[in-house]
Write a protein that holds these residues in place. Structure first.
Motif, PDB file in Angstrom:
ATOM      1  N   ALA A 245      -1.118  -1.935   0.374  1.00  0.00           N
ATOM      2  CA  ALA A 245      -0.885  -3.063   1.284  1.00  0.00           C
ATOM      3  C   ALA A 245       0.428  -2.889   2.040  1.00  0.00           C
ATOM      4  O   ALA A 245       0.526  -3.204   3.238  1.00  0.00           O
ATOM      5  N   ILE A 246       1.450  -2.355   1.363  1.00  0.00           N
ATOM      6  CA  ILE A 246       2.746  -2.087   2.006  1.00  0.00           C
ATOM      7  C   ILE A 246       2.578  -1.028   3.099  1.00  0.00           C
ATOM      8  O   ILE A 246       3.077  -1.185   4.230  1.00  0.00           O
ATOM      9  N   ASN A 250       3.151  -1.418   7.264  1.00  0.00           N
ATOM     10  CA  ASN A 250       4.057  -0.556   8.035  1.00  0.00           C
ATOM     11  C   ASN A 250       3.299   0.237   9.107  1.00  0.00           C
ATOM     12  O   ASN A 250       3.819   0.474  10.208  1.00  0.00           O
ATOM     13  N   ARG A 251       2.078   0.637   8.766  1.00  0.00           N
ATOM     14  CA  ARG A 251       1.245   1.357   9.737  1.00  0.00           C
ATOM     15  C   ARG A 251       0.930   0.451  10.922  1.00  0.00           C
ATOM     16  O   ARG A 251       0.980   0.862  12.082  1.00  0.00           O
ATOM     17  N   LYS A 252       0.633  -0.802  10.623  1.00  0.00           N
ATOM     18  CA  LYS A 252       0.311  -1.757  11.684  1.00  0.00           C
ATOM     19  C   LYS A 252       1.535  -2.037  12.562  1.00  0.00           C
ATOM     20  O   LYS A 252       1.394  -2.285  13.775  1.00  0.00           O
ATOM     21  N   GLY A 254       3.791   0.167  13.196  1.00  0.00           N
ATOM     22  CA  GLY A 254       4.217   1.425  13.811  1.00  0.00           C
ATOM     23  C   GLY A 254       5.367   2.076  13.078  1.00  0.00           C
ATOM     24  O   GLY A 254       6.123   2.861  13.676  1.00  0.00           O
ATOM     25  N   LYS A 255       5.506   1.782  11.792  1.00  0.00           N
ATOM     26  CA  LYS A 255       6.588   2.353  10.981  1.00  0.00           C
ATOM     27  C   LYS A 255       6.023   3.375  10.006  1.00  0.00           C
ATOM     28  O   LYS A 255       4.809   3.546   9.888  1.00  0.00           O
ATOM     29  N   SER A 256       6.927   4.039   9.291  1.00  0.00           N
ATOM     30  CA  SER A 256       6.507   5.053   8.325  1.00  0.00           C
ATOM     31  C   SER A 256       5.764   4.412   7.163  1.00  0.00           C
ATOM     32  O   SER A 256       6.187   3.385   6.617  1.00  0.00           O
ATOM     33  N   GLU A 257       4.656   5.040   6.753  1.00  0.00           N
ATOM     34  CA  GLU A 257       3.863   4.545   5.631  1.00  0.00           C
ATOM     35  C   GLU A 257       4.526   4.843   4.287  1.00  0.00           C
ATOM     36  O   GLU A 257       4.060   4.375   3.243  1.00  0.00           O
ATOM     37  N   PHE A 262       7.380  -4.211   2.507  1.00  0.00           N
ATOM     38  CA  PHE A 262       6.458  -4.707   3.522  1.00  0.00           C
ATOM     39  C   PHE A 262       7.146  -4.814   4.884  1.00  0.00           C
ATOM     40  O   PHE A 262       8.341  -5.133   4.973  1.00  0.00           O
ATOM     41  N   SER A 263       6.400  -4.561   5.935  1.00  0.00           N
ATOM     42  CA  SER A 263       6.835  -4.865   7.294  1.00  0.00           C
ATOM     43  C   SER A 263       6.246  -6.227   7.633  1.00  0.00           C
ATOM     44  O   SER A 263       5.019  -6.405   7.629  1.00  0.00           O
TER      45      SER A 263
END
Length: 409
Positions: A245-246, A250-252, A254-257, A262-263
């Motif tokens: 989920a984290i 982050n993928r949503k 646009g950050k590193s997975e 959490f983003s």
């Protein structure tokens, strides 16, 4: 006589000022202890009702020893708190006895002084003496002062009479309070005696059970280890889902997975902030229950060499007890493993609350939930008859101690 009375009054006032703070502190402490004692008594009743009341289901020896160990620990706390109350009452009784003695001495002096005044007044009761006292004044001012003195002396007599009545009343109240405290202490000591008798009985039962276990300790230890492995496997699955989920958040964004946090959207940040602000005030996930196993590492009562690792708390509750959310959020996921530890995860921004051992679900993944909303029912173990909810809290992927978040957990 008057100067002696003033001196004793001053000494008594100083003693009272110094002692009043101590009395207030003792009263506050006594109230705190009484509140804690009532909580422990209530908890013991809940333990008896939830863990020992059912006669239909036959518990395993391991569960029985676990339950007894928990009940013994609570009862030992009750005895410790009650001892503290008794000791505090002893100090209060001693303080009251000293105050009564001081009041008696003060009252004795007041009565002696008052008796001397009455005797002087009786000897000079003739109105001619008072008149001659005024007429013998050298001038009008002196006569006026003497008249004022006569009035003041009469008022002083009345005031002394009132003071004696007041001090007598205070002394009576102190005596009543002393009797009350002695009765309270007697009651607490009797309750403590019964608690110690119950504790001895529970310890003897526990010794018998542990002695039977020692004959085949390896078998019982293996059962505990097997159960620990099952719990650990489920915890790893929960952590894996949280990590996924984290990564998705982050993928949503646009950050590193590979990030471990959490983003959050602005709405999720506000929800997380609100969740944090309620730390220590969140409601229980069940309306009625007791904490059977706390967060952290706990030695097994069966085999102390085995350490039981708990990522949350285990709450014993009623059969079919409704499970409720501790805060508003969104259903992050639902797990239905083969061992029956059905689990619901609720997300609150970057926090996730986990509810394990459910028999029924009333929500689906993605549903929005409110605080105290019923999301399912606890499962009851057919073999033991126990209904245990496992509850945990995560901040991102880090486990939290639920006792720091749930009110009086």
């Amino acid at each position: 006589m008057a100067s002696k009375l003033k001196y004793l009054s001053f000494i008594f006032f100083i003693f009272l000022a110094l002692g009043s703070w101590g009395v207030n502190a003792q009263n506050q402490r006594q109230q705190e202890l009484e509140g804690r004692r009532r909580e422990l008594q209530k908890e013991i009743k809940q333990i008896t009702a939830l863990l020992f009341a059912s006669k239909k289901e036959r518990k395993s020896i391991i569960n029985t020893v676990d339950d007894l160990s928990y009940k013994i620990s609570v009862r030992k706390n009750l005895i410790r708190i009650t001892n503290q109350q008794a000791n505090l009452l002893t100090r209060e009784i001693n303080f009251n006895e000293n105050k009564i003695l001081d009041k008696q001495n003060k009252l004795k002096i007041l009565k002696q002084d008052y008796a001397a005044m009455i005797l002087r007044s009786y000897k000079s009761r003739d109105r001619k003496n008072k008149l001659m006292f005024l007429l013998s004044s050298s001038n009008f001012q002196q006569a006026f002062r003497r008249l004022q003195y006569i009035k003041q002396y009469a008022n002083y007599q009345k005031d002394q009479g009132k003071l004696i009545k007041e001090e007598t009343k205070k002394l009576q109240l102190l005596n009543q309070d002393l009797v009350s405290k002695k009765e309270e202490k007697k009651k607490i000591i009797n309750e403590n005696r019964f608690a110690k008798e119950a504790l001895d009985e529970e310890r003897n039962t526990q010794k018998v059970l542990i002695a039977s276990i020692q004959k085949d300790l390896s078998t019982f230890s293996l059962k505990i280890k097997t159960k620990q492995k099952e719990t650990q496997k489920l915890n790893e699955e929960i952590r894996k889902l949280i990590q996924e989920a984290i990564a998705a958040s982050n993928r949503k964004a646009g950050k590193s997975e590979d990030l471990n946090v959490f983003s959050l959207t602005p709405e999720q940040k506000a929800l997380a902030k609100n969740f944090t602000s309620n730390k220590g005030k969140l409601p229980w996930p069940v309306a009625n229950g007791i904490v059977k196993l706390r967060f952290g590492t706990n030695p097994s009562p069966i085999d102390p060499s085995i350490k039981i690792r708990s990522n949350g708390v285990r709450i014993a509750t009623n059969k079919g007890e409704p499970i409720r959310t501790v805060f508003e959020g969104v259903v992050q996921g639902i797990m239905t493993p083969k061992n029956g530890n059905n689990t619901i995860m609720i997300r609150h921004g970057n926090y996730i609350t986990v509810y394990k051992n459910l028999s029924k679900f009333y929500v689906s993944k993605g549903d929005k939930v409110t605080t105290k909303q019923i999301i399912g029912e606890v499962i009851t173990n057919k073999a033991t008859g126990e209904s245990i909810l496992s509850f945990g809290i995560y901040k991102d992927s880090s486990i939290q101690n639920p006792s720091s978040w749930i009110y009086k957990l």
